[in-house]
Design a protein around this motif. Structure first.
Motif, short mmCIF file in Angstrom:
data_model
loop_
_atom_site.label_atom_id
_atom_site.label_comp_id
_atom_site.label_asym_id
_atom_site.label_seq_id
_atom_site.Cartn_x
_atom_site.Cartn_y
_atom_site.Cartn_z
N VAL A 50 0.87 -1.18 0.00
CA VAL A 50 0.00 0.00 0.00
C VAL A 50 0.91 1.23 0.00
CG1 VAL A 50 -1.80 1.26 1.23
CG2 VAL A 50 -1.80 -1.25 1.25
N LYS A 51 1.06 1.82 -1.17
CA LYS A 51 2.04 2.90 -1.31
C LYS A 51 1.45 4.03 -2.15
CE LYS A 51 6.85 3.70 -2.68
NZ LYS A 51 8.09 3.05 -3.20
N SER A 52 1.63 5.26 -1.68
CA SER A 52 1.16 6.42 -2.44
C SER A 52 1.87 6.46 -3.79
CB SER A 52 1.45 7.72 -1.68
OG SER A 52 0.81 7.71 -0.41
N LEU A 53 1.12 6.75 -4.84
CA LEU A 53 1.67 6.86 -6.18
C LEU A 53 1.79 8.33 -6.54
CD1 LEU A 53 2.55 5.18 -8.65
CD2 LEU A 53 0.18 5.26 -9.44
N HIS A 54 3.00 8.76 -6.86
CA HIS A 54 3.23 10.17 -7.19
C HIS A 54 2.27 10.63 -8.29
CE1 HIS A 54 6.81 10.37 -4.74
NE2 HIS A 54 7.30 9.30 -5.33
N GLY A 55 1.63 11.75 -8.04
CA GLY A 55 0.72 12.31 -9.03
C GLY A 55 -0.73 11.94 -8.81
N VAL A 56 -0.99 10.92 -7.98
CA VAL A 56 -2.36 10.56 -7.62
C VAL A 56 -2.64 11.16 -6.26
CG1 VAL A 56 -3.95 8.69 -7.08
CG2 VAL A 56 -2.28 8.41 -8.91
N GLU A 57 -3.69 11.96 -6.18
CA GLU A 57 -4.00 12.63 -4.91
C GLU A 57 -4.55 11.62 -3.92
OE1 GLU A 57 -6.75 16.26 -3.14
OE2 GLU A 57 -6.53 16.01 -5.29
N VAL A 117 -4.60 5.51 -0.36
CA VAL A 117 -3.68 5.92 -1.42
C VAL A 117 -4.34 6.17 -2.78
CG1 VAL A 117 -1.73 4.78 -0.31
CG2 VAL A 117 -3.08 3.52 -1.99
N GLY A 118 -5.67 6.10 -2.83
CA GLY A 118 -6.33 6.43 -4.09
C GLY A 118 -7.31 5.40 -4.60
N GLY A 119 -7.44 4.25 -3.92
CA GLY A 119 -8.45 3.28 -4.31
C GLY A 119 -7.88 1.97 -4.84
N LEU A 120 -8.77 1.00 -5.03
CA LEU A 120 -8.37 -0.32 -5.48
C LEU A 120 -7.84 -0.33 -6.90
CD1 LEU A 120 -11.31 -2.45 -4.03
CD2 LEU A 120 -8.94 -2.45 -3.24
N GLY A 121 -8.13 0.72 -7.66
CA GLY A 121 -7.70 0.77 -9.06
C GLY A 121 -6.21 0.92 -9.26
N ILE A 122 -5.46 1.22 -8.19
CA ILE A 122 -4.02 1.40 -8.35
C ILE A 122 -3.19 0.51 -7.44
CG2 ILE A 122 -4.30 3.80 -9.12
CD1 ILE A 122 -3.34 4.66 -6.33
N VAL A 123 -3.85 -0.37 -6.65
CA VAL A 123 -3.12 -1.16 -5.66
C VAL A 123 -2.89 -2.58 -6.18
CG1 VAL A 123 -3.21 -2.12 -3.34
CG2 VAL A 123 -4.03 0.20 -3.76
N PRO A 124 -1.64 -3.07 -6.11
CA PRO A 124 -1.34 -4.42 -6.59
C PRO A 124 -1.56 -5.48 -5.51
CG PRO A 124 0.69 -3.35 -5.94
CD PRO A 124 -0.43 -2.34 -5.72
N GLY A 125 -1.49 -6.74 -5.93
CA GLY A 125 -1.60 -7.82 -4.96
C GLY A 125 -0.95 -9.09 -5.49
N TYR A 145 2.15 9.50 -14.13
CA TYR A 145 1.20 10.06 -13.18
C TYR A 145 1.60 11.46 -12.71
CZ TYR A 145 -2.11 6.24 -12.69
OH TYR A 145 -3.11 5.34 -12.93
N GLU A 146 2.85 11.80 -12.87
CA GLU A 146 3.25 13.17 -12.54
C GLU A 146 2.77 14.17 -13.57
OE1 GLU A 146 7.46 12.80 -12.02
OE2 GLU A 146 7.29 12.45 -9.85
#
Length: 335
Positions: free
Chosen positions: A98-105, A238-246, A305-306
């Motif tokens: 679970v990590k913030s992705l640069h450019g995604v608020e 961190v912005g939702g399930l649409g950007i989180v891996p597993g 994403y930036e």
């Protein structure tokens, strides 16, 4: 080197995000021979099962699979494909960075934790019965073997990635025997890893800590149900399930997957965000020793994403799946 990997495109938007991920992986320079297998709701209509044996055989043979989101028909007696895969292949560790992705608020900037969830038992073992009319019972199955190996995985993961702390999340103040067994196993394993700080936290306190200072937890190790809930909470940070891996890891095989749903309402419309499956594929590349390609995709995602002009609809943009994929491939090529 060419890797043979099982691909399960999935249902709904699954084939779209799977194809996008294949294109991005190709742009990274890694060579993959895809063995395509189908599972899920669409397969159930033609084969009478959501998970044909051929899928399991393919994963056992290739040791690695990439899986798009899969739907399970509701009210028709079918078991969850995800649960069946994990149990049939003994994929005991669910790993969710679970990590913030640069450019995604995000809700919280700078979040960087990992949730390691036991994947094969707890209430998800499916041991339920009707005691009498109007009274149902679910059995919480916890074994020392599973508790020990998931804790060992969490500590090994923390050491491998240079993490500082492993936090066990439990409810042993109430469930003194079952959750107490996890806590006891954690303490024994912690003694073997003196370089990693062990921490203990009750699950409700953990939920609060995740929205106050998640990074203090570092690597979380926990049971199946708690991990399922906390993983989605983490995605919300961190912005939702649409950007989180597993990933689902076992001793003999590993399945990397997008953790979001199949979104049938937008299937075929070119609106899907493939980021979650692409990030899962990055985890897969590290797993198979293709870290150079993984790092190229990581840098490409950050670069893309930036630049605020490239966004799919779920993140407030108007870019199509294809437009996003094309832009990412260009960013990967120059990363």
């Amino acid at each position: 080197m060419t890797h043979t990997i099982t691909l399960i495109p999935g249902d709904g938007i699954g084939p779209e995000v799977s194809r996008a991920t294949q294109v991005v992986l190709e742009a990274s320079g890694v060579k993959i021979d895809w063995e395509v297998q189908h599972a899920g709701a669409a397969v159930a209509e033609t084969q009478g099962t959501t998970l044909p044996n051929s899928v399991l055989e393919s994963i056992r043979r290739n040791k690695v699979a990439l899986k798009g989101p899969i739907g399970t028909p509701i009210g028709k007696g079918f078991r969850s494909v995800n649960v069946t895969l994990r149990q049939a292949l003994d994929l005991y560790a669910n790993v969710r960075p679970v990590k913030s992705l640069h450019g995604v608020e995000p809700r919280f900037e700078g979040t960087d934790i990992v949730i390691v969830r036991e994947n094969t038992e707890d209430l998800y073992a499916g041991l339920e019965l009707i005691i009498m009319p109007g009274v149902a019972q679910s059995i919480k199955l916890i074994t020392e073997r599973s508790c020990t190996r998931i804790c060992e995985y969490a500590f090994d993961y923390a050491e491998r990635l240079g993490r500082k702390r492993v936090t066990v999340v439990h409810k042993a103040n109430i469930m003194k025997l079952s959750d107490g067994l996890l806590l006891e196993s954690f303490r024994k394993v912690a003694l073997k890893h003196p370089k990693i700080e062990p921490a203990e936290m009750i699950v409700d306190a953990c939920a609060m800590q995740m929205v106050r200072n998640a990074n203090k937890l570092d690597v979380i190790v926990t049971e199946n149900l708690y991990g399922d809930i906390l993983s989605d909470l983490g995605a919300g940070l961190v912005g939702g399930l649409g950007i989180v891996p597993g990933a689902n890891i076992g001793h003999e095989a590993a399945v990397f997957e997008a953790v979001h749903g199949s979104a049938p309402d937008i299937a075929g419309k070119g609106l899907a965000n493939p980021t979650a499956l692409i990030q899962s594929a990055v985890m897969m590349l590290h797993h198979i020793g293709e870290s150079t390609a993984a790092q190229k995709i990581d840098r490409g995602l950050i670069s893309l994403y930036e630049r605020s002009e490239i966004r799919t609809a779920d993140l407030g943009g108007s870019s199509s799946t294809e437009e996003f994929t094309e832009a990412l491939c260009k960013a990967v090529a120059t990363a």
